[in-house]
Design a protein around this motif. Structure first.
Motif, mmCIF file in Angstrom:
data_model
loop_
_atom_site.group_PDB
_atom_site.id
_atom_site.type_symbol
_atom_site.label_atom_id
_atom_site.label_comp_id
_atom_site.label_asym_id
_atom_site.label_seq_id
_atom_site.Cartn_x
_atom_site.Cartn_y
_atom_site.Cartn_z
ATOM 1 N N TRP A 2 114.766 41.648 41.895
ATOM 2 C CA TRP A 2 113.417 42.402 41.733
ATOM 3 C C TRP A 2 112.462 41.132 41.311
ATOM 4 N N TYR A 3 112.732 39.898 40.825
ATOM 5 C CA TYR A 3 112.090 38.853 40.406
ATOM 6 C C TYR A 3 111.404 38.385 41.797
ATOM 7 N N TRP A 112 109.077 51.874 18.576
ATOM 8 C CA TRP A 112 108.584 50.790 19.184
ATOM 9 C C TRP A 112 108.447 49.765 17.993
ATOM 10 N N LYS A 118 108.421 42.219 24.654
ATOM 11 C CA LYS A 118 108.785 42.233 25.922
ATOM 12 C C LYS A 118 109.475 43.817 26.316
ATOM 13 N N ASP A 119 110.370 43.955 25.062
ATOM 14 C CA ASP A 119 110.844 45.547 25.351
ATOM 15 C C ASP A 119 109.951 46.391 25.375
ATOM 16 N N GLN A 121 106.896 46.248 26.365
ATOM 17 C CA GLN A 121 106.112 46.460 27.567
ATOM 18 C C GLN A 121 106.760 47.014 28.851
ATOM 19 N N GLN A 122 108.274 47.093 28.624
ATOM 20 C CA GLN A 122 108.982 47.913 29.362
ATOM 21 C C GLN A 122 109.105 49.246 29.309
ATOM 22 N N ASP A 123 108.997 49.656 27.840
ATOM 23 C CA ASP A 123 109.235 50.898 27.206
ATOM 24 C C ASP A 123 107.823 51.570 27.309
ATOM 25 N N LYS A 125 105.304 52.543 29.524
ATOM 26 C CA LYS A 125 104.615 53.324 30.538
ATOM 27 C C LYS A 125 104.435 54.798 30.303
ATOM 28 N N ALA A 157 104.593 47.326 38.049
ATOM 29 C CA ALA A 157 105.219 47.659 36.655
ATOM 30 C C ALA A 157 106.087 49.023 37.108
ATOM 31 N N TYR A 172 101.514 45.096 30.606
ATOM 32 C CA TYR A 172 102.907 45.438 31.101
ATOM 33 C C TYR A 172 103.612 43.975 31.290
ATOM 34 N N TYR A 173 102.825 42.873 31.884
ATOM 35 C CA TYR A 173 103.473 41.580 32.307
ATOM 36 C C TYR A 173 102.800 40.370 31.432
#
Length: 184
Positions: A2-3, A112, A118-119, A121-123, A125, A157, A172-173
């Motif tokens: 994915w990277y 949260w 970082k976590d 940002q992933q959670d 959405k 994302a 998100y990033y």
């Protein structure tokens, strides 16, 4: 894996060397660095939110959090989450969330607060999409207790968020792909 696809979608463009081994004609490849909004998108697609003071306060808490995440600021992200925990823990907000279909926002901030930026940002959405829907529902033309916002979308994302700036600021990033996204 994915990277690699992430780098291809939002990374730097590459161009071939001027001369190659077989002395063949070079072809210049133009690859867009990442998704970018059109110059007049903010003017044409932004809208005014919110139609009540409580809606506006909720939006302000949300925007504080997304701005801190986009800035990669761990301490401000934690502060914004703690502020959201206080705001969303009130009986008034719980009743408001039930009426508006925002249940994720009642318990989400508490969860949260246990996550790293970082976590989070992933959670984030699903909750952010709820906020986008909420803001669109509460568009207004009132001049008091309002903020001009725009819906932004990151195809990597993939996710949507609201922001007040005319330049993409991807929560998100963060700095990895700060300006990756388009306005909707």
């Amino acid at each position: 894996m994915w990277y690699i696809s992430l780098l291809l979608a939002c990374g730097e463009s590459t161009q071939p060397d001027e001369k190659n081994e077989k002395n063949e004609k070079n072809v210049v490849l133009k690859v867009q660095k990442h998704a970018q909004p059109a110059a007049d998108d903010f003017t044409n697609k932004s809208f005014v939110c919110c139609d009540t003071e409580q809606s506006h306060q909720f939006l302000k808490h949300y925007l504080t959090l997304t701005q801190a995440m986009a800035a990669d600021d761990d301490s401000k992200t934690k502060e914004a989450v703690q502020s959201l925990v206080s705001f969303t823990s009130t009986p008034e907000f719980t009743a408001f969330a039930t009426t508006e279909g925002l249940q994720e926002w009642v318990d989400g901030p508490k969860y949260w607060s246990t996550l790293s930026r970082k976590d989070l940002q992933q959670d984030f959405k699903p909750a952010s999409q709820l906020m986008v829907n909420f803001a669109q529902k509460h568009k207004t033309t009132k001049s008091d207790a309002t903020t001009t916002v725009i819906v932004a979308y990151c195809p990597m994302a993939p996710g949507r968020w609201l922001q007040t700036e005319s330049i993409i600021s991807n929560p998100y990033y963060g700095s990895e792909m700060l300006t990756c996204g388009v306005f909707e």
